[in-house]
Motif scaffolding. Structure first.
Motif, PDB file in Angstrom:
ATOM      1  N   LYS A 165       2.021 -46.976   3.346  1.00 23.23           N
ATOM      2  CA  LYS A 165       2.645 -46.774   4.642  1.00 23.23           C
ATOM      3  C   LYS A 165       3.381 -45.453   4.693  1.00 23.23           C
ATOM      4  O   LYS A 165       4.052 -45.048   3.741  1.00 23.23           O
ATOM      5  CB  LYS A 165       3.609 -47.924   4.941  1.00 23.23           C
ATOM      6  CG  LYS A 165       4.239 -47.865   6.327  1.00 23.23           C
ATOM      7  CD  LYS A 165       5.108 -49.075   6.574  1.00 23.23           C
ATOM      8  CE  LYS A 165       5.724 -49.034   7.973  1.00 23.23           C
ATOM      9  NZ  LYS A 165       6.583 -50.214   8.232  1.00 23.23           N
ATOM     10  N   VAL A 166       3.247 -44.753   5.806  1.00 21.74           N
ATOM     11  CA  VAL A 166       3.984 -43.519   6.046  1.00 21.74           C
ATOM     12  C   VAL A 166       5.357 -43.885   6.584  1.00 21.74           C
ATOM     13  O   VAL A 166       5.471 -44.617   7.570  1.00 21.74           O
ATOM     14  CB  VAL A 166       3.236 -42.613   7.051  1.00 21.74           C
ATOM     15  CG1 VAL A 166       4.068 -41.388   7.378  1.00 21.74           C
ATOM     16  CG2 VAL A 166       1.885 -42.213   6.480  1.00 21.74           C
ATOM     17  N   LEU A 222      -2.681 -43.630  19.077  1.00 27.01           N
ATOM     18  CA  LEU A 222      -3.110 -42.950  17.860  1.00 27.01           C
ATOM     19  C   LEU A 222      -2.111 -43.119  16.720  1.00 27.01           C
ATOM     20  O   LEU A 222      -2.395 -42.716  15.592  1.00 27.01           O
ATOM     21  CB  LEU A 222      -3.298 -41.448  18.133  1.00 27.01           C
ATOM     22  CG  LEU A 222      -4.323 -41.079  19.211  1.00 27.01           C
ATOM     23  CD1 LEU A 222      -4.299 -39.584  19.482  1.00 27.01           C
ATOM     24  CD2 LEU A 222      -5.719 -41.523  18.815  1.00 27.01           C
ATOM     25  N   SER A 223      -0.960 -43.726  16.992  1.00 30.46           N
ATOM     26  CA  SER A 223       0.078 -43.824  15.964  1.00 30.46           C
ATOM     27  C   SER A 223      -0.340 -44.727  14.809  1.00 30.46           C
ATOM     28  O   SER A 223       0.029 -44.480  13.653  1.00 30.46           O
ATOM     29  CB  SER A 223       1.392 -44.306  16.583  1.00 30.46           C
ATOM     30  OG  SER A 223       1.216 -45.533  17.282  1.00 30.46           O
ATOM     31  N   ALA A 224      -1.103 -45.792  15.080  1.00 32.26           N
ATOM     32  CA  ALA A 224      -1.537 -46.683  13.998  1.00 32.26           C
ATOM     33  C   ALA A 224      -2.479 -45.965  13.039  1.00 32.26           C
ATOM     34  O   ALA A 224      -2.495 -46.254  11.841  1.00 32.26           O
ATOM     35  CB  ALA A 224      -2.217 -47.920  14.585  1.00 32.26           C
ATOM     36  N   PHE A 225      -3.263 -45.036  13.545  1.00 35.60           N
ATOM     37  CA  PHE A 225      -4.175 -44.261  12.708  1.00 35.60           C
ATOM     38  C   PHE A 225      -3.385 -43.388  11.734  1.00 35.60           C
ATOM     39  O   PHE A 225      -3.845 -43.102  10.622  1.00 35.60           O
ATOM     40  CB  PHE A 225      -5.069 -43.398  13.596  1.00 35.60           C
ATOM     41  CG  PHE A 225      -6.313 -42.887  12.926  1.00 35.60           C
ATOM     42  CD1 PHE A 225      -7.420 -43.702  12.746  1.00 35.60           C
ATOM     43  CD2 PHE A 225      -6.389 -41.576  12.485  1.00 35.60           C
ATOM     44  CE1 PHE A 225      -8.570 -43.227  12.133  1.00 35.60           C
ATOM     45  CE2 PHE A 225      -7.539 -41.089  11.872  1.00 35.60           C
ATOM     46  CZ  PHE A 225      -8.629 -41.918  11.696  1.00 35.60           C
ATOM     47  N   ALA A 226      -2.193 -42.961  12.155  1.00 29.75           N
ATOM     48  CA  ALA A 226      -1.354 -42.085  11.342  1.00 29.75           C
ATOM     49  C   ALA A 226      -0.356 -42.834  10.485  1.00 29.75           C
ATOM     50  O   ALA A 226       0.323 -42.233   9.658  1.00 29.75           O
ATOM     51  CB  ALA A 226      -0.601 -41.108  12.256  1.00 29.75           C
ATOM     52  N   ALA A 227      -0.237 -44.157  10.655  1.00 30.89           N
ATOM     53  CA  ALA A 227       0.829 -44.921  10.012  1.00 30.89           C
ATOM     54  C   ALA A 227       0.548 -45.263   8.555  1.00 30.89           C
ATOM     55  O   ALA A 227       1.477 -45.478   7.775  1.00 30.89           O
ATOM     56  CB  ALA A 227       1.089 -46.211  10.795  1.00 30.89           C
ATOM     57  N   LEU A 228      -0.729 -45.320   8.175  1.00 34.92           N
ATOM     58  CA  LEU A 228      -1.116 -45.651   6.802  1.00 34.92           C
ATOM     59  C   LEU A 228      -2.135 -44.636   6.307  1.00 34.92           C
ATOM     60  O   LEU A 228      -3.035 -44.226   7.057  1.00 34.92           O
ATOM     61  CB  LEU A 228      -1.738 -47.050   6.727  1.00 34.92           C
ATOM     62  CG  LEU A 228      -0.867 -48.244   7.133  1.00 34.92           C
ATOM     63  CD1 LEU A 228      -1.730 -49.490   7.201  1.00 34.92           C
ATOM     64  CD2 LEU A 228       0.277 -48.436   6.171  1.00 34.92           C
ATOM     65  N   GLY A 229      -2.010 -44.248   5.052  1.00 37.67           N
ATOM     66  CA  GLY A 229      -2.977 -43.340   4.464  1.00 37.67           C
ATOM     67  C   GLY A 229      -4.239 -44.062   4.053  1.00 37.67           C
ATOM     68  O   GLY A 229      -4.345 -45.291   4.142  1.00 37.67           O
ATOM     69  N   GLN A 230      -5.205 -43.315   3.566  1.00 39.55           N
ATOM     70  CA  GLN A 230      -6.450 -43.923   3.120  1.00 39.55           C
ATOM     71  C   GLN A 230      -6.229 -44.852   1.933  1.00 39.55           C
ATOM     72  O   GLN A 230      -6.971 -45.819   1.740  1.00 39.55           O
ATOM     73  CB  GLN A 230      -7.460 -42.831   2.748  1.00 39.55           C
ATOM     74  CG  GLN A 230      -8.815 -43.359   2.304  1.00 39.55           C
ATOM     75  CD  GLN A 230      -9.853 -42.264   2.170  1.00 39.55           C
ATOM     76  OE1 GLN A 230     -10.573 -41.961   3.113  1.00 39.55           O
ATOM     77  NE2 GLN A 230      -9.933 -41.642   1.005  1.00 39.55           N
ATOM     78  N   ASP A 231      -5.186 -44.594   1.146  1.00 38.26           N
ATOM     79  CA  ASP A 231      -4.862 -45.457   0.019  1.00 38.26           C
ATOM     80  C   ASP A 231      -4.137 -46.725   0.437  1.00 38.26           C
ATOM     81  O   ASP A 231      -3.814 -47.572  -0.400  1.00 38.26           O
ATOM     82  CB  ASP A 231      -4.023 -44.695  -1.013  1.00 38.26           C
ATOM     83  CG  ASP A 231      -2.722 -44.143  -0.416  1.00 38.26           C
ATOM     84  OD1 ASP A 231      -2.442 -44.397   0.769  1.00 38.26           O
ATOM     85  OD2 ASP A 231      -1.991 -43.442  -1.156  1.00 38.26           O
ATOM     86  N   GLY A 232      -3.847 -46.884   1.733  1.00 34.72           N
ATOM     87  CA  GLY A 232      -3.163 -48.064   2.239  1.00 34.72           C
ATOM     88  C   GLY A 232      -1.656 -47.974   2.219  1.00 34.72           C
ATOM     89  O   GLY A 232      -0.977 -48.908   2.661  1.00 34.72           O
TER      90      GLY A 232
END
Length: 311
Positions: free
Chosen positions: A135-136, A123-133
């Motif tokens: 990077k977190v 699930l980490s990839a789902f959390a790594a980038l926001g909807q705007d693209g």
């Protein structure tokens, strides 16, 4: 809803959903059959009990990759009212490679050559980038990378009316009657392996709402849409402390386990005077129009556009 997690867990407005019944595993078919085992098609329930699977793809801005999730349910008779839409789905399945007496089942696929945790998806990839693209960045002064150990979907649509006996024999076809704007599931998160046995740690983080009617996939066509599923190893590399929390009891942590945990959570909230809902985060409802026509002979799996509220 307001939650601790990052990336698309904060905002995921535009996506696709693919609902299938998982095929039984056939050892002679090898890896290609395993791919079908996840992508699914309606199968003969007289020989084996199929399990529902929901694949989700949420879009990000720019050239950033989409965020993908896979959640599976418990094998059950498809003619039951809760056989498809009425049961919890989970990003991790209970390990079925061993029978109740501890012996490995000869019918189960040996998936350990593909992953040390073949019954879980990352699930980490789902959390790594926001909807705007964007990077977190974990460990910076800004938003930190945060993701749960397991996601659970609790159904809000428990059954669909069957107008005929044919509808019962073709359960996925009933879903074509579902209107746009239907709230399908509430999304819950289990934050870590150590929290997997305490109902109070399970958090409501979102809701999945449809934005169109379902579109059937032609039974003889090759899949044109790919849902990339992340290996659980990538989650544990970023959270090595989770490995210390794992024990033999976690092998049973699939949809049935978390369904019972959610029931316990609901009873606890009711005893305290009612359920509590977190603050709703801003979201944009997707209004979808499509020129695609449903193929009447297609009954195997269906896709539809969906939106979510703060997942």
């Amino acid at each position: 809803f307001d939650n601790r997690y990052s990336g698309l867990f904060q905002k995921a407005d535009f996506g696709l959903a693919r609902l299938s019944l998982m095929r039984p595993y056939e050892p002679q078919a090898g890896w290609n059959q395993f791919s079908s085992f996840f992508s699914g098609a309606e199968c003969d329930s007289s020989q084996t009990l199929p399990a529902p699977a929901l694949a989700l793809k949420f879009f990000r801005g720019g050239k950033s990759p989409s965020g993908n999730l896979l959640l599976v349910g418990q094998p059950s008779p498809v003619s039951k009212e809760d056989g498809i839409l009425g049961q919890c789905l989970c990003s991790q399945s209970a390990q079925v490679g061993s029978s109740s007496n501890g012996r490995k089942s000869s019918e189960a696929p040996d998936l350990s050559r593909h992953s040390a945790w073949p019954h879980s998806t990352g699930l980490s990839a789902f959390a790594a980038l926001g909807q705007d693209g964007q990077k977190v960045q974990s460990g910076t002064a800004g938003e930190a990378l945060e993701y749960p150990w397991v996601l659970i979907l609790r159904p809000l649509v428990h059954s669909l009316p069957a107008e005929s006996a044919a509808d019962l024999s073709r359960p996925l076809a009933q879903i074509l009657k579902m209107p746009a704007g239907t709230a399908l599931y509430e999304v819950f998160a289990c934050p870590s392996p150590g929290a997997a046995f305490e109902a109070g740690w399970i958090e409501l983080v979102g809701r999945i709402i449809t934005a169109s009617q379902w579109i059937p996939e032609a039974s003889k066509s090759q899949p044109q849409l790919r849902f990339r599923h992340q290996r659980k190893e990538e989650d544990y590399m970023l959270r090595p402390e989770w490995l210390q929390e794992l024990n033999a009891s976690h092998r049973a942590c699939g949809c049935e386990h978390f369904s019972r945990l959610l029931e316990r959570r609901q009873r606890a909230l009711a005893a305290q005077g009612g359920s509590w809902a977190p603050e709703l985060l801003p979201s944009t409802r997707w209004v979808w129009t499509s020129g695609l026509k449903a193929l009447p002979e297609a009954e195997n799996s269906f896709s539809r556009e969906s939106t979510s509220e703060s997942i």
